[in-house]
Design an enzyme around this catalytic site. Structure first.
Site, PDB file in Angstrom:
ATOM      1  CB  SER A  70       1.535   2.150  -4.948  1.00 13.19           C
ATOM      2  OG  SER A  70       2.899   2.457  -4.859  1.00 13.19           O
ATOM      3  CD1 TRP A  82      -2.240   2.082   0.553  1.00 12.42           C
ATOM      4  CD2 TRP A  82      -1.865   1.920   2.742  1.00 12.42           C
ATOM      5  NE1 TRP A  82      -2.827   3.176   1.156  1.00 12.42           N
ATOM      6  CE2 TRP A  82      -2.604   3.102   2.501  1.00 12.42           C
ATOM      7  CE3 TRP A  82      -1.502   1.601   4.051  1.00 12.42           C
ATOM      8  CZ2 TRP A  82      -2.987   3.964   3.521  1.00 12.42           C
ATOM      9  CZ3 TRP A  82      -1.889   2.464   5.070  1.00 12.42           C
ATOM     10  CH2 TRP A  82      -2.626   3.624   4.805  1.00 12.42           C
ATOM     11  CB  SER A  83       0.930   4.270   0.442  1.00 14.26           C
ATOM     12  OG  SER A  83       1.318   5.617   0.339  1.00 14.26           O
ATOM     13  CG  PHE A  84       7.231   3.926   0.690  1.00 13.29           C
ATOM     14  CD1 PHE A  84       8.115   4.472  -0.233  1.00 13.29           C
ATOM     15  CD2 PHE A  84       7.718   3.029   1.623  1.00 13.29           C
ATOM     16  CE1 PHE A  84       9.457   4.126  -0.221  1.00 13.29           C
ATOM     17  CE2 PHE A  84       9.060   2.688   1.652  1.00 13.29           C
ATOM     18  CZ  PHE A  84       9.932   3.238   0.726  1.00 13.29           C
TER      19      PHE A  84
END
Length: 375
Positions: free
Chosen positions: A209, A180-182
């Site tokens: 992401s 998730w995300s980074f």
């Protein structure tokens, strides 16, 4: 199953917060079976209205969520989360939940799912997947900084480390990886490295992401002491509180965007106290660990802006995109140049920072379950 309206609230002044993501899950299961708003780790199941039918419901929920079979008499002999946690092999303190490999669920006949942390460095938020992905082990990968390790120098360095940890759990593929995300960027690099090692990656999923930045936006890591325009108040508060879904669905978002504006002087200890008061396990972490989380978060933010994959991923990729708030280029099509295969996008009705809150995560897990079942 839906929690009914509150009949009474357990704990009162003696309420004790859960200390780990697994205890957080058990407290939720206790509260659901008791039809309460919340249950502390020392609250007795039977003193708070539990009966034999509630025990059966609790046992079924623990089996479906954590993968452990608990006997009826075990609940009678260990009627609190703190006592029952040891019977489910749940870590007894927050320190044990800071390891690089966080075993959220170790039992199950299906291949494990490996989930890589967002910018905070913690994978505790992925515990919400357990209710929806049954009979499948789930492991989180967490930043070494949290347990005293050095700040990483690159996404590639982190991915190489996590690949080693993943292969200690599952020696050979096919592997199932999510971020998730980074963490999506690290998951992508880890999947590529697994393929370069001759292993199969049957499943790769990214949760909102951001794609690699264009050349003109790539930056080096800021020198020590520079703020890098990082907002402590907005960034840390949003990521930490929302990761575990500590804010209810009607609460105002602590920040309108995940982009860090000008630096703020919010005291970390004040924030840690607020987290403890909200019932978050983060509030029970020591001062040093809490500061490490912020430093890891700041470094990960810097690393994210200079990572560009050197090799394409060979295979299909699932991409879950937040439909609310700023997109900042977070769309599946923007990852397509880095993937030799289809990138299928699944919109999720939430903002970027709400992806692991209970409602959106349940929607994501429903799709994950269908996709993984086809493999």
């Amino acid at each position: 199953m839906t929690v009914t309206a509150r009949e009474h609230e357990a704990g009162g002044s003696s309420y004790r917060n859960p200390r780990t993501p697994q205890e957080h899950t058990l407290c939720s299961l206790f509260a659901e079976a008791l039809r309460l708003d919340r249950v502390g780790i020392e609250d007795d199941f039977f003193e708070n209205g539990g009966d034999s039918l509630g025990v059966v419901e609790l046992i079924e929920s623990i089996r479906d969520t954590l993968g452990f079979d608990i006997a009826l008499n075990t609940v009678y002999e260990h009627p609190t989360v703190a006592a029952l946690a040891g019977r489910c092999e749940v870590p007894a303190d927050a320190g044990a939940a800071l390891d690089v490999v966080l075993p959220l669920r170790t039992l199950g006949t299906k291949p494990p799912l490996f989930c890589i942390h967002p910018a905070s460095g913690l994978s505790w938020g992925y515990s919400g997947l357990l209710r929806h992905l049954r009979d499948r082990p789930v492991y989180g990968l967490q930043s070494r900084v949290l347990s005293g390790g050095a700040l990483p120098e690159s996404v590639e360095e982190m991915a190489a480390d996590y690949v080693q940890q993943i292969r200690k759990v599952q020696r050979h593929g096919p592997y199932h990886v999510l971020g998730w995300s980074f963490g999506g960027r690290v998951a992508f690099e880890a999947a590529v490295r697994l393929q370069q090692a001759g292993e199969g990656v049957a499943f790769l999923a990214l949760l909102d992401s951001a794609p690699p930045p264009p050349p003109q936006e790539r930056r080096e890591i800021p020198a020590a002491g520079e703020s890098d325009g990082f907002v402590l108040e907005n960034a840390v508060r949003r990521y930490f509180l929302m990761m575990l879904g500590e804010l209810d669905d009607k609460a105002a978002s602590p920040g309108a965007t995940d982009r860090p504006p000008e630096a703020s002087a919010l005291d970390l200890e004040t924030l840690r106290s607020e987290l403890a008061a909200s019932g978050s396990p983060y509030g029970l972490l020591g001062q040093r660990t809490f500061h490490r989380m912020f430093e890891a978060h700041r470094r990960h933010y810097a690393l994210s802006r200079r990572y560009v994959p050197a090799v394409q991923f060979k295979g299909p990729m699932a991409y879950f995109s937040a439909t609310q708030g700023e997109t900042n280029g977070r769309r599946g099509k923007n990852w397509q140049p880095f993937v030799q295969g289809p990138v299928t996008e699944y919109p999720v009705e939430c903002s970027h920072l709400e992806m692991t809150r209970p409602g959106p995560l349940a929607d994501i897990a429903g799709v994950l379950a269908e996709l993984l079942a086809e493999l």
